[in-house]
Design a protein around this motif. Structure first.
Motif, PDB file in Angstrom:
ATOM      1  N   LEU A  16       0.612  -1.888  -0.147  1.00 39.77           N
ATOM      2  CA  LEU A  16       0.089   0.348   0.075  1.00 39.77           C
ATOM      3  C   LEU A  16       1.049   1.823   0.064  1.00 39.77           C
ATOM      4  CD1 LEU A  16      -3.268  -1.613   2.628  1.00 39.77           C
ATOM      5  CD2 LEU A  16      -2.806  -0.933   0.423  1.00 39.77           C
ATOM      6  N   LYS A  17       2.283   0.767   0.603  1.00 39.60           N
ATOM      7  CA  LYS A  17       3.233   2.110   1.030  1.00 39.60           C
ATOM      8  C   LYS A  17       3.942   2.194  -0.417  1.00 39.60           C
ATOM      9  CE  LYS A  17       3.321   1.990   6.015  1.00 39.60           C
ATOM     10  NZ  LYS A  17       3.784   2.053   6.598  1.00 39.60           N
ATOM     11  N   SER A  18       3.563   1.440  -1.127  1.00 36.70           N
ATOM     12  CA  SER A  18       4.603   1.178  -2.326  1.00 36.70           C
ATOM     13  C   SER A  18       4.119   0.692  -3.471  1.00 36.70           C
ATOM     14  CB  SER A  18       5.404   0.419  -2.574  1.00 36.70           C
ATOM     15  OG  SER A  18       4.706  -1.168  -2.322  1.00 36.70           O
ATOM     16  N   GLY A  19       2.627   1.532  -3.221  1.00 35.65           N
ATOM     17  CA  GLY A  19       1.974   1.901  -4.908  1.00 35.65           C
ATOM     18  C   GLY A  19       1.040   0.412  -5.351  1.00 35.65           C
ATOM     19  N   LEU A  20       1.006  -0.024  -4.113  1.00 39.35           N
ATOM     20  CA  LEU A  20      -0.644  -0.868  -4.378  1.00 39.35           C
ATOM     21  C   LEU A  20      -1.914  -0.338  -3.913  1.00 39.35           C
ATOM     22  CD1 LEU A  20      -0.028  -4.104  -1.859  1.00 39.35           C
ATOM     23  CD2 LEU A  20       0.251  -3.816  -4.860  1.00 39.35           C
TER      24      LEU A  20
ATOM     25  N   ALA B 165      -4.910  -1.882  -3.240  1.00 39.88           N
ATOM     26  CA  ALA B 165      -5.468  -2.565  -2.212  1.00 39.88           C
ATOM     27  C   ALA B 165      -5.345  -4.110  -2.019  1.00 39.88           C
ATOM     28  CB  ALA B 165      -7.374  -2.348  -2.562  1.00 39.88           C
ATOM     29  N   MET B 166      -5.537  -4.144  -0.493  1.00 39.20           N
ATOM     30  CA  MET B 166      -5.059  -5.849   0.347  1.00 39.20           C
ATOM     31  C   MET B 166      -6.692  -6.576   0.384  1.00 39.20           C
ATOM     32  SD  MET B 166      -1.209  -6.677   1.940  1.00 39.20           S
ATOM     33  CE  MET B 166      -1.821  -6.253   3.421  1.00 39.20           C
ATOM     34  N   LEU B 167      -6.222  -7.836  -0.169  1.00 42.41           N
ATOM     35  CA  LEU B 167      -7.216  -8.506   0.747  1.00 42.41           C
ATOM     36  C   LEU B 167      -6.718 -10.007   1.858  1.00 42.41           C
ATOM     37  CD1 LEU B 167     -10.251  -9.213   0.786  1.00 42.41           C
ATOM     38  CD2 LEU B 167      -9.728 -11.303  -1.897  1.00 42.41           C
ATOM     39  N   ALA B 168      -6.854  -8.754   3.335  1.00 39.82           N
ATOM     40  CA  ALA B 168      -6.740  -9.951   3.963  1.00 39.82           C
ATOM     41  C   ALA B 168      -7.190 -10.698   5.221  1.00 39.82           C
ATOM     42  CB  ALA B 168      -5.315  -8.975   4.566  1.00 39.82           C
ATOM     43  N   PRO B 169      -6.837 -11.318   5.893  1.00 40.19           N
ATOM     44  CA  PRO B 169      -7.334 -11.364   7.000  1.00 40.19           C
ATOM     45  C   PRO B 169      -6.904 -10.135   8.178  1.00 40.19           C
ATOM     46  CG  PRO B 169      -5.433 -13.198   7.334  1.00 40.19           C
ATOM     47  CD  PRO B 169      -5.636 -12.074   5.768  1.00 40.19           C
ATOM     48  N   VAL B 170      -8.117  -9.943   8.759  1.00 37.86           N
ATOM     49  CA  VAL B 170      -8.158  -8.540   9.231  1.00 37.86           C
ATOM     50  C   VAL B 170      -8.390  -8.428  10.956  1.00 37.86           C
ATOM     51  CG1 VAL B 170      -9.202  -5.911   9.877  1.00 37.86           C
ATOM     52  CG2 VAL B 170      -7.613  -7.414   7.651  1.00 37.86           C
ATOM     53  N   GLU B 171      -7.806  -8.696  12.362  1.00 36.48           N
ATOM     54  CA  GLU B 171      -8.440  -8.768  13.547  1.00 36.48           C
ATOM     55  C   GLU B 171      -8.863  -7.517  13.652  1.00 36.48           C
ATOM     56  OE1 GLU B 171      -5.081 -10.184  15.703  1.00 36.48           O
ATOM     57  OE2 GLU B 171      -6.319  -9.797  18.158  1.00 36.48           O
ATOM     58  N   GLN B 172     -10.537  -8.144  14.178  1.00 37.08           N
ATOM     59  CA  GLN B 172     -11.761  -7.319  14.524  1.00 37.08           C
ATOM     60  C   GLN B 172     -11.280  -6.946  15.663  1.00 37.08           C
ATOM     61  OE1 GLN B 172     -13.871  -6.651  12.241  1.00 37.08           O
ATOM     62  NE2 GLN B 172     -12.185  -7.317  11.466  1.00 37.08           N
TER      63      GLN B 172
ATOM     64  N   VAL C 210     -10.696  -5.893   2.838  1.00 37.75           N
ATOM     65  CA  VAL C 210      -9.760  -5.285   1.911  1.00 37.75           C
ATOM     66  C   VAL C 210      -9.416  -3.934   2.353  1.00 37.75           C
ATOM     67  CG1 VAL C 210     -10.358  -3.660  -0.376  1.00 37.75           C
ATOM     68  CG2 VAL C 210     -11.274  -5.761   0.118  1.00 37.75           C
ATOM     69  N   ILE C 211      -8.601  -3.794   2.519  1.00 33.76           N
ATOM     70  CA  ILE C 211      -7.678  -2.427   3.271  1.00 33.76           C
ATOM     71  C   ILE C 211      -6.926  -1.693   2.216  1.00 33.76           C
ATOM     72  CG2 ILE C 211      -5.305  -2.306   4.149  1.00 33.76           C
ATOM     73  CD1 ILE C 211      -7.132  -3.570   5.905  1.00 33.76           C
ATOM     74  N   GLU C 212      -7.620  -0.335   2.206  1.00 32.05           N
ATOM     75  CA  GLU C 212      -7.271   0.373   0.718  1.00 32.05           C
ATOM     76  C   GLU C 212      -6.019   1.333   2.016  1.00 32.05           C
ATOM     77  OE1 GLU C 212     -10.876   1.570  -0.213  1.00 32.05           O
ATOM     78  OE2 GLU C 212     -10.729   0.065  -2.002  1.00 32.05           O
ATOM     79  N   ASP C 213      -6.229   1.262   3.061  1.00 28.21           N
ATOM     80  CA  ASP C 213      -5.279   2.351   3.585  1.00 28.21           C
ATOM     81  C   ASP C 213      -4.014   1.763   4.779  1.00 28.21           C
ATOM     82  OD1 ASP C 213      -4.794   4.599   5.594  1.00 28.21           O
ATOM     83  OD2 ASP C 213      -6.349   5.645   6.129  1.00 28.21           O
TER      84      ASP C 213
END
Ligand code: SF4
Ligand code: SF4
Ligand code: SF4
Length: 324
Positions: A1-5, A7-14, A23-26
């Motif tokens: 994300l910091k290097s031109g991605l 978005a990323m689809l990932a397991p995220v802890e709630q 989806v992580i965009e930030d």
């Protein structure tokens, strides 16, 4: 994300500790990404098409467990819905020693989940798979991601607090800028410890699968044990909905959409069925989805391996999973 991605689809802890695929965009969302949590809410590949549709341009990334990566390889091989991602998806694969059923994981509480995470990060073959992990994980074919762009490896090294970041697909280290995020190149001893741990875990699980073949439930010629297992089935099809590789292979036999479909010969349906089962990535999400307690995985694992043996497909090479 910091290097031109984009978005990323990932397991995220709630906040409550449960893992969801998001989806992580930030970049500010990155600290909540947890690819090591011993819980798999779904096969993330089922979300990949929607992820691509929602992000039609730009580079994307996804974090995958080995069984999810096997699923992706099958879909790519068959060209099913992955065109929108061609050439712009970066796959980050993570070693996986197993995950827990949803009920066990959710009821464990924070301390229990942390203990389970430590157990699985530091797991090494020898005492058999942790009994509480999902049946699919006890039978899992290969605990390391094969064919990822980058691999995060911990098998054999996490007990010493070492994670290995391994460039895949022949990418040179300089392009991945690993020097900026690691403590430097791994030693040959660390790399070989991981290789050994992977082969030991895989061998242990191969024994589990071989023992299934002698389980009277599945080895009796009269099939009574197997039919007793399946007798709880209500034909609700929740297991089929949970499978990213299922593409209607059973719809004729189940009578789904029968009136709209031209009736297909039974042989044709059986061929489709055998191809689907042979392509099975072993993720076990079908069994997880079954609220009627049908133990699908032993049956699917046995059938899948037998078909692959008949077809001569090398069982440990996910890139060569079955003909289309
Ligand atoms: S099936 Fe294998 S890769 Fe998938 S969660 Fe279980 S151990 Fe991990
Ligand atoms: S989810 Fe369970 S009950 Fe429903 S069709 Fe699948 S095996 Fe049968
Ligand atoms: S049949 Fe079950 S184990 Fe195999 S890919 Fe589908 S959901 Fe995963």
């Amino acid at each position: 994300l910091k290097s031109g991605l984009q978005a990323m689809l990932a397991p995220v802890e709630q906040p409550d500790g449960v893992i969801l695929h998001q989806v992580i965009e930030d970049p500010q969302g990155l600290p909540a990404v947890n690819p090591f949590a011993p819980y798999m809410p779904a096969n993330i590949i089922a979300q990949l098409d929607e992820f691509a549709q929602e992000h039609p341009t730009g580079r994307l990334a996804v974090i995958l467990r080995p069984c999810e990566l096997r699923t992706l390889h099958v879909l790519q091989k068959h060209g099913n819905g992955m065109k929108a991602l061609d050439g712009r998806l970066i796959v980050i694969g993570v070693d996986c020693a197993g995950t827990y059923p949803a009920g066990t994981y959710r009821q464990a509480g924070t301390a229990g989940r942390e203990g389970a995470l430590t157990d699985l990060l530091c797991y090494s073959a020898g005492d058999g798979p942790p009994k509480e992990i999902r049946e699919a994980c006890q039978l899992c074919e290969w605990p390391a991601p094969s064919g990822a762009d980058t691999v995060i490896g911990f098998l054999g090294t996490a007990s010493d607090g070492i994670l290995l970041v391994i460039p895949g697909n022949g990418r040179p280290h300089s392009r991945l800028e690993l020097s900026g995020i690691t403590d430097g190149p791994a030693t040959a001893e660390q790399a070989s410890r991981r290789d050994l741990a992977i082969s030991q875990v895989a061998a242990e699980r191969a024994v589990q699968r071989a023992m299934l073949a002698f389980d009277p439930t599945y080895s009796r010629g009269d099939l009574t044990g197997l039919l007793a297992c399946l007798s709880r089935c209500t034909l609700c099809a929740d297991c089929l909905d949970a499978c990213p590789l299922y593409n209607g292979e059973l719809s004729g036999m189940l009578g789904v959409g029968y009136s709209q479909q031209r009736q297909r010969p039974l042989l044709s349906e059986l061929i489709d069925l055998s191809r689907w089962l042979a392509s099975c990535s072993g993720c076990g999400m079908c069994q997880e989805a079954c609220t009627h307690g049908v133990a699908l995985m032993p049956f699917i694992s046995i059938v899948s391996h037998r078909i692959r043996q008949e077809l001569g497909v090398p069982s440990l090479d996910p890139l060569q999973l079955v003909a289309g």
